[in-house]
Design a protein around this motif. Structure first.
Motif, PDB file in Angstrom:
ATOM      1  N   TYR A   1      27.903  27.325  50.104  1.00 14.84           N
ATOM      2  CA  TYR A   1      27.513  26.120  49.230  1.00 14.84           C
ATOM      3  C   TYR A   1      27.453  24.931  49.935  1.00 14.84           C
ATOM      4  N   VAL A   2      26.899  23.888  49.470  1.00 14.78           N
ATOM      5  CA  VAL A   2      26.755  22.552  50.091  1.00 14.78           C
ATOM      6  C   VAL A   2      27.015  21.571  48.879  1.00 14.78           C
TER       7      VAL A   2
ATOM      8  N   GLU B   1      25.588  19.966  54.420  1.00 11.23           N
ATOM      9  CA  GLU B   1      26.124  21.048  54.821  1.00 11.23           C
ATOM     10  C   GLU B   1      27.396  20.774  55.700  1.00 11.23           C
TER      11      GLU B   1
ATOM     12  N   LEU C   1      21.954  16.381  49.874  1.00 11.60           N
ATOM     13  CA  LEU C   1      22.743  17.578  50.063  1.00 11.60           C
ATOM     14  C   LEU C   1      23.350  17.657  51.288  1.00 11.60           C
TER      15      LEU C   1
ATOM     16  N   VAL D   1      27.022  22.661  45.076  1.00 14.01           N
ATOM     17  CA  VAL D   1      25.822  23.301  44.629  1.00 14.01           C
ATOM     18  C   VAL D   1      25.752  24.947  45.322  1.00 14.01           C
TER      19      VAL D   1
ATOM     20  N   SER E   1      23.633  20.061  38.211  1.00 17.69           N
ATOM     21  CA  SER E   1      23.492  20.783  39.626  1.00 17.69           C
ATOM     22  C   SER E   1      24.265  22.152  39.917  1.00 17.69           C
TER      23      SER E   1
ATOM     24  N   LYS F   1      24.409  27.444  47.831  1.00 15.68           N
ATOM     25  CA  LYS F   1      23.152  27.655  48.976  1.00 15.68           C
ATOM     26  C   LYS F   1      23.465  28.990  49.882  1.00 15.68           C
ATOM     27  N   GLY F   2      22.579  29.868  49.743  1.00 17.43           N
ATOM     28  CA  GLY F   2      22.830  31.165  50.616  1.00 17.43           C
ATOM     29  C   GLY F   2      24.022  31.892  50.177  1.00 17.43           C
TER      30      GLY F   2
ATOM     31  N   ARG G   1      26.539  18.031  47.108  1.00 16.21           N
ATOM     32  CA  ARG G   1      25.644  17.189  46.694  1.00 16.21           C
ATOM     33  C   ARG G   1      26.207  15.744  46.342  1.00 16.21           C
TER      34      ARG G   1
END
Lengths: 367, 367, 367, 367
Positions: A184-185, A195, A193, A178, B212, A180-181, A187
């Protein structure tokens, strides 16, 4: 440093192990999809006979085989003894005299600077049959003593165990990425989530399914293989060499009177995990044609594997351009068992910023 | 109109069938993930005894049961005879007198307007044992004649066969979604992109992994269940009622001398598809406690299923707000076998713009 | 009267059921040997096309088929619904015009007095393909409407359940015979000796192993068969006729999109229960030759069965001369599923001294 | 000299190997019955902790363990490397202080003259957990360094392979004995009779079924055991000691992250090969009670074995009195894996007229 490795096949398991050994905090996610190439692969380590001439791919293929001595040595020293690995040698054969001569020249050229291949020599049909007793009559063969076989299920499990012994955490889970900023992270199945400084997608044939949705183009597709395991009860097969008849099929044996015949190469099937009538029959026919003694062998199981096949035969690994903290480690196709462990080491070099033993630019993912 | 249904569990198979019957060009993709809830589910259709009081959920649950007569009738008329369906009745029991009385009141209230439940009555311990011969002694039970059981593997396969008979196309493949323009396309295992007027994600516990990555929040998580199948060889079990002891466990039987005991409810395990020591032991202990005659039964298999569990017990289905041509059909949790067929019909109504038999707004996905 | 039946295959199960229905106290012993013919048999009930002309055998074969309507009716009335039985008809075909004509004449002669065979007619290649969609092109076929298929696993289990419902006792155990006085007793796995007024050895391919040690000559030997089960997912196969290409191979389908191709006929192999490379490949090749659409079918399993084959094709059943209270019920070879239920009825007549519907002298065991 | 060995379990396989090595022409028949004790046995080699005091049995038990070093050495020298054998040591433990002290004294007495047992010492609860990480808290344990585990499937297969390498012939077949003259002949599955100078019945739990019909009393009965195999994925278990909690249960581990928990001891069940609800649950409960860390382990399989149990715990082997050329090799009960290889050597001594290392008269079959 924290890294997440998605996929625990040969490439992912090796990457995880190499990173963990360097003190990276590694988390591994693997769903054990039915059809994982590593779980179905035959386990041949013998690059020198290939008819493929692509130089950058071959460099990886040969280096991968060379790396096995180190890998097996390290694992054995760490107490991992059950790997199904044995340097049984390889027989390269054909009924066509021209092919045999071409093969001899090709192998000679390839092994000139590869002492690990051993002293290659031509076996008479009788000598070949002594080494591989169910081989058909009147087939000379080139013997490459350095050829080896390995049980990729045991080897990948051992690499994961050792990664865990070095602090890695392993989850049976099915994850996705997913955004993020800038990055990605991961899931996981519970929606949590995760990191990391680097996320390495070693998802094999499934990697595109993870990367495409987040807009990362990744050209690897599954190439379906059906591979048959047979038993020759009471027969001591453990020293049998790998048999390479210069067709798309091959044969090898393990310690437990087990013979493996492979494999179909089915493109554009997607993830069709079924053992099919034509797949099973074609592999058996090919096996019995080169090794008539197989006719009365017991069929134990037929395995399905989806090889991660890229547009060219070259592996694809390295940082994803424009994607913060995202790497891919994939595209080993039918060479995954040979190349995976070494490629995992290179991948760990890339991620940790270490110097790589060979240039990795040719294998970098592009947009 | 063209529709793509991702997932061929109860919800997806029913949606595909209902759409195909209305002339929609349906393409179905299903990977047969290990742990598909539909393949593991017990197969109980008996809403009236549940201790859950959430009204909107219960409305679906009850309507789902009511719909079964229609579904089975249609399938049988179409020649689908092998469904494992039988209206064997249900026994609701407890050792606690207060619980029994509460259950009686609850069932009476629920079945007042549900003639399909039949005439509910209290059975003496002896009568209960006559109906369920391995039941422990001294247990009175409420008999709900309208309770039924079904083999969800057979039923979903039959719905898919009938969808195909109405022009649907089925692929064993593992797909994902990729954004395109204002909407999305389906990427299959070969990398081919498939467009449709409507894409319906009926991926069960896996739906979040599909949604997602493309930025669609979907709160459904897998809830792991372990369920044990046993054989009582030589025993005619086909008329045995469903047994609901008002715990998290239950028991039912099929025609082939097979008894099913379920199930664990394991949250936050992600996609851990393993049969575990504690899972297996706890289900067996619960089964033998209520039915001592199970002690000498043969264990045939233990199935793992990941129920698609949302934040509330309510299903989640309908168009995804702000996403062009994208719907979800999910969140049936442990009620999938009861609710799935009816919910699929409602889903087909939504997609084709037909009027729905019940209001579907309460189940619409939100952002 | 007390009877012990050793073996719960088609012949033994039917004998036990028929005896139990007549009030005989029946005890059944069965070890479920791997390779039981009944558990592996295809399940074809269609005597009229056979190329075998032995009259006494054919009389049993035809009477066996005729008896099925009674058997299925009785079992259904008793609540046994899950038998895999369906009168789907049979297609008799060949690429050789002469064979087709001969087959037509043979079938006409055989069915003249067999109304249960229905109205036999010649189908055009197109009509034949409509009935059996994966059939190869340009094959006319004789349609015998009365041909049927049955799942022998389900049918034998149902007969045993009904025998138990009539008071029979069933044991999973491995027994042998021991001489006592003028007769014999049965020794079970615990060493306990069981007496009966009549001991009926229905041990199929294993019967000689039970009888030889006690000095009773019994000429039945195992004939190994390998039979492949495939799935055509999504295809409604339940009405497909039995396919008889007048070779040693055949094909039939069941309700669950399952197609069965059989079978090897391997003599003098003893009890070699292995699925072999050549056995598997030969059956698949034969199947794909007559039904090309099978090529992409999924292989589910390959079953091994040991047909109880006597020196002639005739069954061998009746009292053992000179052995007090000892009977055999065996020798049905490849015809067990067709003949077994009827032969079991005759066997029950013999044991209870009832008049037999047909003369049984031709089938009596000799010394 | 020609010998026929019936049964290829630990006792039969060792007898065949020892005879073949001495130049005897050996023919082996084995049907691979489901439930062969050797295929299900845990594989513990640790005689010194047993609570059984019968001296003649213990002498065999201890000598059997002592013989393992020779056996493994010989097989390894012959190239048999895949035996699952490892001298991991054994932990003997109990929550009862008195039992622990008694165990310590018993072990001390037993190991006084058994250097192969190594230096026995008492481990603190922490030390015990370090060796067996999933062990429950606060359990001291006696460590017997010489305790070992072995995979009896691999070991028996290796012994058979080596017997074949020495000229033995192996058949998968189901045979029986038939009287001939003063002696007996072996009747195979094809009805062929095989003569030999000595016929050795090593049929384990099935031996009585072979011997009773020919009038040879043999008091061995099957004792059913259910044993569960679990996986602790990622855990390096290969050095884990055998765990002996002085109950009827025990635990051991193999190289592949596999833990084995055993076993039920079910008498008078005959050959009931079913995994039962109560059997499975009781073994799992016992395992989790002593090793709580097992709760989340994956269940791989449950094996059924029928131990050949005689009226006393003593083995029964040697020539059958009054029967020309007939011997039995049986009755090892739960000690088969420990005693089998050595007993096979003694059996070969008896058959070839060699001097036996220990007196064998106490084990001779009687009438």
């Amino acid at each position: 440093m924290r890294a997440i490795v998605i996929g625990a096949g040969m490439f992912g398991a090796s990457t995880a192990l190499q990173l963990a050994r360097r003190g990276v905090q590694v988390t591994i996610f693997d769903f054990a999809h039915q059809g994982k190439a590593t779980m179905a692969g035959a386990g041949i380590v013998c690059p020198w006979a290939t008819q493929v001439e692509e130089p950058e791919w071959y460099e990886m293929y040969a280096a991968g085989a060379r790396f096995y001595d180190t890998l097996i040595g390290d694992l054995t020293a760490a107490g991992e003894v059950d790997l199904g690995y044995r340097k049984v040698g390889a027989l390269v054969t054909s009924q066509d005299a021209g092919d045999m001569q071409a093969a001899g020249e090709r192998i000679a050229r390839r092994t000139a600077n590869a002492p690990e291949a051993g002293d290659v020599r031509l076996l008479s049909a009788r000598e070949a049959q002594e080494k591989f007793p169910i081989l058909r009559d009147n087939l000379e063969a080139w013997l490459i003593p350095g050829g080896a076989r390995v049980d990729a299920r045991l080897l990948s499990a051992a690499m994961i165990r050792q990664a865990i012994a070095h602090g890695a955490v392993f989850h049976n889970d099915y994850v996705t990425l997913v955004a993020k900023g800038d990055g990605y992270v991961v899931r996981d199945g519970t929606g949590t989530l995760h990191e990391a400084d680097e996320i390495i997608v070693a998802g094999g044939a499934w990697a595109s399914q993870i990367l495409s949705p987040i807009g990362v183009a990744h050209p690897v597709k599954p190439q379906k293989g059906q591979i048959v395991h047979l038993r020759l009860a009471g027969v001591q097969t453990k020293e049998w060499p790998v048999l390479l008849p210069m067709t798309s099929h091959y044969m090898l044996a393990f310690d437990d009177s087990r013979v493996v015949v492979g494999a179909t190469r089915e493109n554009d099937m997607g993830f069709d995990y079924r053992v099919t009538a034509t797949g099973q029959a074609s592999v058996l026919e090919a096996g019995m044609a080169i090794a008539p003694g197989l006719a009365n062998a017991e069929i134990i199981e037929t395995r399905i594997g989806f090889r991660p096949a890229g547009p060219s035969i070259k592996p694809i690994f390295g940082r994803v351009p424009g994607a913060q903290g995202l790497s891919v480690a994939n595209g080993l196709g039918a060479g995954g068992i040979s190349i995976g462990p070494f490629a995992g080491k290179l991948m760990a070099d890339v991620v940790t910023g270490a110097t790589t033993e060979v240039p990795v630019a040719p294998y970098a993912p592009t947009l």
